[in-house]
Design a protein around this motif. Structure first.
Motif, short mmCIF file in Angstrom:
data_model
loop_
_atom_site.label_atom_id
_atom_site.label_comp_id
_atom_site.label_asym_id
_atom_site.label_seq_id
_atom_site.Cartn_x
_atom_site.Cartn_y
_atom_site.Cartn_z
N ALA A 251 0.84 -1.20 0.00
CA ALA A 251 0.00 0.00 0.00
C ALA A 251 0.87 1.25 0.00
CB ALA A 251 -0.92 0.01 1.23
N GLY A 252 0.39 2.29 -0.61
CA GLY A 252 1.13 3.54 -0.66
C GLY A 252 0.45 4.54 -1.56
N LYS B 218 -4.03 11.57 -0.40
CA LYS B 218 -4.64 10.24 -0.36
C LYS B 218 -6.07 10.23 -0.89
CE LYS B 218 -5.79 11.05 4.49
NZ LYS B 218 -5.59 10.59 5.88
N GLU C 13 1.38 9.60 7.13
CA GLU C 13 0.92 8.73 6.04
C GLU C 13 1.80 7.49 5.87
OE1 GLU C 13 -2.03 7.89 3.40
OE2 GLU C 13 -1.89 9.69 4.61
N GLU C 14 3.11 7.67 5.86
CA GLU C 14 4.01 6.55 5.62
C GLU C 14 3.90 5.51 6.72
OE1 GLU C 14 8.72 5.72 4.57
OE2 GLU C 14 8.09 7.65 5.36
N LEU D 237 0.35 3.66 6.54
CA LEU D 237 0.23 2.64 5.50
C LEU D 237 0.99 1.38 5.85
CD1 LEU D 237 0.58 4.95 2.38
CD2 LEU D 237 -1.50 3.84 3.20
N ASN D 238 2.13 1.53 6.54
CA ASN D 238 2.91 0.35 6.92
C ASN D 238 2.27 -0.41 8.08
OD1 ASN D 238 5.01 0.47 5.04
ND2 ASN D 238 6.09 2.01 6.22
N TRP E 53 -0.98 -0.38 8.97
CA TRP E 53 -2.41 -0.64 8.85
C TRP E 53 -2.72 -2.14 8.92
CZ3 TRP E 53 -6.56 1.90 9.73
CH2 TRP E 53 -7.78 1.46 9.23
#
Length: 706
Positions: free
Chosen positions: A10-11, A67, A420-421, A424-425, A427
């Motif tokens: 994801a990203g 996003k 955000e970074e 996403l990692n 989640w």
């Protein structure tokens, strides 16, 4: 099937807009091309950040989106803006190209690299790899592309005498045009194929072109060039044709050796471990029929690190499970009780994996960590429900179990508010814990009561027999003596406890930059020169306690890094006008320097163009997590200084470069200067460069940008 990966896929997507403009200077490219494109694109919604680089004849704009933005929709809007703007751009500018990049594309790395050695010429080796190895591997599902490096093909050279063609009134353009016409693929029509579907009829149209079958059997001397009067002049009359080796337009070496390298890239979202296993099996079959003079070796395998990391997590998970079961047995002293907990845990995880598949959760290092963390919570729910059913014979504890589990699940919502970074990692990590705990509630309510009916247990009498009153009384007596001692010297105990934790005196500033009574008092006492020079160090040391140690050596030196293999990257570029051969020659010197450590590392190099070459250095298990990566990085930086005329960028990633080793490595610092007037900004940068070069500990200062 669940996808096994090292990192989450994801990203956020990003765009890159590139355009060329001959050999125009960077300043003009910036002012008349890059800035125009930036200004037009910046009017669109959904753009988070724009950065650009202008170099001689080349413009590159990097665009980050938020996003909530649909990348495909934004791409259409960008295309429309560029279409309207392009007619107003200077003559000679190429049409801007828009490239959409996803996180997978940015992190695109080879899965496997195989190297073929042989006694034959590189052209024959490359032909064998292309026709046999590459064709055989291409049938395996999950491979995105296979690239062959190392071979240099042949080309035909037409060598003519200027005096001869001038006498016949033939120009070099006439020869070029004759060759183009001779090798031209002439369309002769279309073939239309109709397919009848359930609801409609589809039409497929294929173009048919007339072309030569093979360029190897061409009679070059008989190619007509031009008609002079009633006579046709053929190529053989005015030139000679030779078949020679092509000049290399790229280089690829593994451990400094030139060979034919087969580089395999996986499809996005594919199971890398399973795909690598299939490829290895196919390679073993191919090796059995290789010619005797050929040797095929594995030069690089990216799944080794993934497999090792997964193996570590599996071992830690099993160890965690074993320790938990040992404690369960020591408390219960019943193998039937332990078996019940094991069965409930197995059922919980089995059902959870079904939900992983339905929810599209990927299995990677973060999600596996989530499974390990949730094991204790799952077993705790099972033990609480089992004990209550044994002793109370009812399900009333389920309400408390539900409340405590939901509280834990809700606490994971903090992941949503992370940057955000990080979000996403982490989640999948949070989602896996939520799924496991949700399933554990269902298992506790339905499965454990049913299991207890099949495996009835009466623990009450057994526990009474096992009470060791003497041990309990002995432990209580020592505990009571300790509490009595603390109460007698409560003041000293509280002081020791506070000083052990620490006071934040080390966070006090040296000076308070403001006017007033209290700032003046502070600056004359705690901010005075005498206190700073003679007392501050000792006060911070003895009053700061463990809080100071944590702040200095853990918190301030910690930063977010991806869980990835320890690698060292050496990148090089030369100014415009240099040739790829010149950069390759310098890069070979760097490879020779690295080769002295070949018993501790593995490396492969790519020279793409005079403006870009990269070496990737991998470390073995014995050196990846100690100080050797830092030492090698410092030595490479020192070596790069001796190789002048090249811009070097040397950096490392992975655990080997994220641990605090205490090594005093050679450090590169970067200073960024921003402004609207490029000429003035460049002048200020040169002034700063001159001042920095006067410092005795500064060895070299480079200026780059645009």
């Amino acid at each position: 099937m669940l996808s096994f990966r090292l990192q989450p896929s994801a990203g956020l997507a990003s765009f890159t807009i590139t355009s060329t403009w001959g050999s125009t200077s960077a300043i003009i490219v910036e002012g008349q091309l890059t800035s125009q494109l930036e200004a037009a694109i910046n009017t669109l919604k959904g753009i988070k950040n724009i950065s650009s680089v202008s170099s001689p004849g080349y413009s590159k704009i990097d665009i980050e989106i938020d996003k909530y933005t649909d990348p495909n929709q934004l791409r259409l809007e960008m295309s429309a803006v560029i279409r309207r703007l392009y007619p107003s751009l200077p003559v000679g500018v190429s049409y801007p190209s828009i490239n959409l990049s996803t996180p997978d594309e940015e992190d695109e790395k080879p899965l496997l690299i195989y190297t073929l050695f042989g006694s034959h010429d590189s052209e024959i080796l490359q032909e064998y790899v292309e026709n046999y190895l590459k064709t055989g591997l291409a049938l395996i599902a999950g491979i995105e592309k296979i690239i062959v490096y190392g071979g240099v093909g042949n080309e035909w050279q037409v060598i003519y005498q200027p005096e001869t063609i001038n006498r016949l009134s033939i120009t070099p353009e006439d020869i070029t045009q004759a060759l183009k016409l001779f090798f031209h693929h002439q369309p002769i029509g279309h073939v239309i194929e109709y397919e009848q579907g359930e609801n409609r009829r589809t039409e497929k149209k294929m173009s048919v072109k007339l072309a030569l079958q093979s360029s190897m059997n061409i009679q070059w001397e008989n190619i007509p060039v031009k008609k002079a009067g009633n006579r046709i002049i053929y190529l053989g009359e005015i030139a000679r044709i030779e078949r020679v080796k092509q000049e290399a337009n790229s280089y690829f070496r593994v451990n400094g050796k030139n060979a034919i390298n087969l580089v395999i890239y996986p499809e996005k979202g594919s199971n890398a471990l399973k795909l690598a296993t299939l490829i290895r099996g196919k390679i073993i079959q191919m090796k059995s029929v290789l010619p005797d003079a050929y040797v095929l070796e594995t030069s690089y395998d990216s799944t080794e690190y993934v497999s090792n990391e997964l193996s570590k997590i599996y071992k830690r998970t099993l160890l965690t499970f074993f320790i938990l079961m040992v404690f369960v047995f020591l408390v219960s002293l019943s193998f039937r009780y332990v078996l019940l907990i094991v069965l409930s845990l197995f059922t919980n995880l089995s059902l959870s994996f079904i939900f992983y598949y339905l929810l599209g959760i990927e299995i990677h290092l973060y999600s596996l960590a989530g499974i390990t963390v949730s094991l204790g919570l799952i077993i705790d729910n099972s033990i609480v429900m089992t004990d209550h059913l044994i002793y109370r014979k009812n399900l009333k504890v389920y309400t408390a179990l539900l409340a405590s589990t939901l509280t834990t699940m809700v606490s994971l919502i903090v992941v949503w508010f992370l940057p955000e970074e990080l979000r996403l990692n982490l989640w999948d990590f949070a989602l896996i814990i939520v799924v496991n705990l949700s399933v554990s509630l269902a298992v506790s309510l339905f499965y454990i009561p049913a299991l207890l009916k099949m495996m009835p247990m009466n623990m009450g009498k057994q526990i009474k027999k096992r009470r060791r009153r003497g041990m309990i009384v002995w432990m209580n007596s020592y505990y009571a003596a300790f509490i009595t001692f603390l109460l007698r010297y409560r003041t000293a105990a509280i002081l020791v406890l506070v000083l052990a934790f620490g006071l934040p005196v080390f966070m006090l500033p040296n000076k308070i930059q403001s006017e007033g009574m209290w700032p003046n008092i502070y600056n004359r006492t705690l901010g005075s020169e005498w206190y700073t020079d003679h007392l501050k160090t000792h006060v911070n040391k003895y009053l700061g306690g463990s809080l100071r140690l944590f702040s200095y050596y853990v918190f301030e030196n910690s930063y977010y890094t991806k869980a990835e293999e320890t690698k060292l990257f050496v990148q090089a570029s030369m100014p415009k006008g240099a040739t790829i051969g010149q950069l390759n020659k310098v890069f070979v010197e760097m490879e020779k320097f690295v080769a002295q450590y070949d018993d501790q590392i593995q490396y492969y190099s790519k020279v793409h163009s005079p403006q870009y070459a990269e070496m990737t250095i991998l470390f073995n298990d014995n050196t990846s997590d100690n100080i050797f990566p830092y030492i090698l990085k410092s030595r490479l930086i020192a070596r790069s200084i001796d190789l002048g005329g090249v811009n070097w960028n040397i950096y490392g990633v992975g655990k080997g470069f994220s641990i605090n080793t205490g090594v005093n490595e050679m450090i590169n610092f970067k200073v960024a200067m921003y402004g609207f007037n490029f000429d003035e900004l460049e002048a200020q940068a040169k002034k700063l460069q001159a001042k920095l070069e006067m410092h005795p500990r500064v060895k070299k200062v480079n200026i780059s940008g645009g």
